[in-house]
Design a protein around this motif. Structure first.
Motif, PDB file in Angstrom:
ATOM      1  N   ASP A   1      92.702 -32.911-102.089  1.00 43.15           N
ATOM      2  CA  ASP A   1      92.524 -33.655-103.343  1.00 43.15           C
ATOM      3  C   ASP A   1      91.123 -34.273-103.430  1.00 43.15           C
TER       4      ASP A   1
ATOM      5  N   TYR B   1      88.653 -31.456-104.089  1.00 42.96           N
ATOM      6  CA  TYR B   1      88.787 -31.001-105.473  1.00 42.96           C
ATOM      7  C   TYR B   1      88.132 -31.988-106.445  1.00 42.96           C
ATOM      8  N   LYS B   2      88.377 -33.276-106.230  1.00 46.28           N
ATOM      9  CA  LYS B   2      87.810 -34.308-107.108  1.00 46.28           C
ATOM     10  C   LYS B   2      86.285 -34.329-106.995  1.00 46.28           C
ATOM     11  N   ASN B   3      85.792 -34.192-105.773  1.00 45.84           N
ATOM     12  CA  ASN B   3      84.345 -34.208-105.564  1.00 45.84           C
ATOM     13  C   ASN B   3      83.663 -33.044-106.278  1.00 45.84           C
TER      14      ASN B   3
ATOM     15  N   LYS C   1      84.914 -31.358-108.822  1.00 49.48           N
ATOM     16  CA  LYS C   1      85.107 -31.548-110.264  1.00 49.48           C
ATOM     17  C   LYS C   1      84.101 -32.552-110.824  1.00 49.48           C
ATOM     18  N   ASP C   2      83.895 -33.658-110.102  1.00 51.81           N
ATOM     19  CA  ASP C   2      82.980 -34.695-110.576  1.00 51.81           C
ATOM     20  C   ASP C   2      81.514 -34.265-110.513  1.00 51.81           C
ATOM     21  N   ASN C   3      81.221 -33.329-109.607  1.00 55.40           N
ATOM     22  CA  ASN C   3      79.829 -32.894-109.419  1.00 55.40           C
ATOM     23  C   ASN C   3      79.667 -31.398-109.670  1.00 55.40           C
ATOM     24  N   PHE C   4      80.453 -30.905-110.616  1.00 54.14           N
ATOM     25  CA  PHE C   4      80.490 -29.450-110.840  1.00 54.14           C
ATOM     26  C   PHE C   4      79.114 -28.874-111.165  1.00 54.14           C
TER      27      PHE C   4
ATOM     28  N   TYR D   1      76.971 -28.687-107.999  1.00 53.48           N
ATOM     29  CA  TYR D   1      77.446 -27.610-107.132  1.00 53.48           C
ATOM     30  C   TYR D   1      77.054 -26.246-107.701  1.00 53.48           C
TER      31      TYR D   1
ATOM     32  N   ASN E   1      72.909 -37.072-105.451  1.00 53.13           N
ATOM     33  CA  ASN E   1      73.675 -38.148-106.113  1.00 53.13           C
ATOM     34  C   ASN E   1      73.156 -39.527-105.732  1.00 53.13           C
TER      35      ASN E   1
ATOM     36  N   LYS F   1      71.544 -42.333-108.198  1.00 53.38           N
ATOM     37  CA  LYS F   1      72.071 -43.701-108.272  1.00 53.38           C
ATOM     38  C   LYS F   1      70.949 -44.724-108.133  1.00 53.38           C
TER      39      LYS F   1
END
Length: 208
Positions: free
Chosen positions: A4, A7-9, A11-14, A17, A149, A153
């Motif tokens: 999970d 997958y979230k990582n 998705k958030d940084n598609f 990637y 990232n 930031k």
């Protein structure tokens, strides 16, 4: 849980990637194409090196511990460089270049083996180059995303004057995440030191 998080990582940084995988593909393609522009002298030199490598491999026992140490040192240098580039903010293009360079090395090596040995070179590549890179390349790309990232930031916090941004806290989180992802690359080093040589020895009589 790990699935999970991954997958979230992604998705958030598609976008990141996607760009880095594209950079990797460009590097691999460039490396493979470079084989065709080598002159005759360069080709003979590389062939001579390959023959010498196979001869040494057939006669001498591979010291897996020395190979592991060498691989870990090389990979740690890359990891530390990517970590530092994330802090320096201006390192974004260099991080991308590192990914392109890794792709170039893989593409050139595989391309040369296939060009010189045909299907034997392909089989040799799949069993001696692919195994460690299954771990190293995803780890490298994930580290690159993490580095970029962090840089973004820091830039955002300065331009928007985000008072909630705590550099020390973010740096600690960034460093811990880098250390965790580094374990994936270390696994690649273990594979390179203890599994890849076994495949090399098994295929040696097939490729020479």
């Amino acid at each position: 849980m790990i699935k999970d998080i991954v997958y979230k990582n992604i998705k958030d940084n598609f976008i990141l990637y996607f760009l880095l995988v594209l950079a990797l593909m460009i590097g691999i393609s460039a490396g493979a194409i470079t084989i065709n522009v080598l002159n005759e002298e360069q080709s003979h030199s590389l062939i001579g090196f390959l023959d010498s490598f196979f001869q040494v491999l057939s006669k001498e026992k591979i010291d897996s511990f020395i190979l592991l140490r060498h691989s870990i040192v090389n990979n740690l240098q890359t990891i530390v460089l990517i970590w530092i580039l994330g802090i320096t903010v201006i390192g974004l293009p260099i991080v991308i270049f590192i990914v392109v360079l890794r792709g170039f090395i893989v593409g050139f090596t595989v391309g040369f083996l296939i060009n010189e040995l045909g299907f034997k070179g392909f089989a040799f590549s799949m069993l001696t180059i692919l195994p460690q890179n299954i771990f190293v390349i995803p780890g490298l790309i994930a580290l690159a995303v993490l580095s970029i990232n962090f840089s973004l930031k820091v830039v955002t916090s300065k331009t928007k004057r985000n008072l909630k941004f705590c550099f020390l806290s973010e740096l600690t989180s960034y460093s811990i995440s880098t250390a965790i992802l580094s374990l994936l690359i270390i696994v690649g080093s273990l594979v390179e030191a203890y599994i890849t040589p076994v495949f090399m020895k098994l295929l040696l009589g097939y490729v020479i």
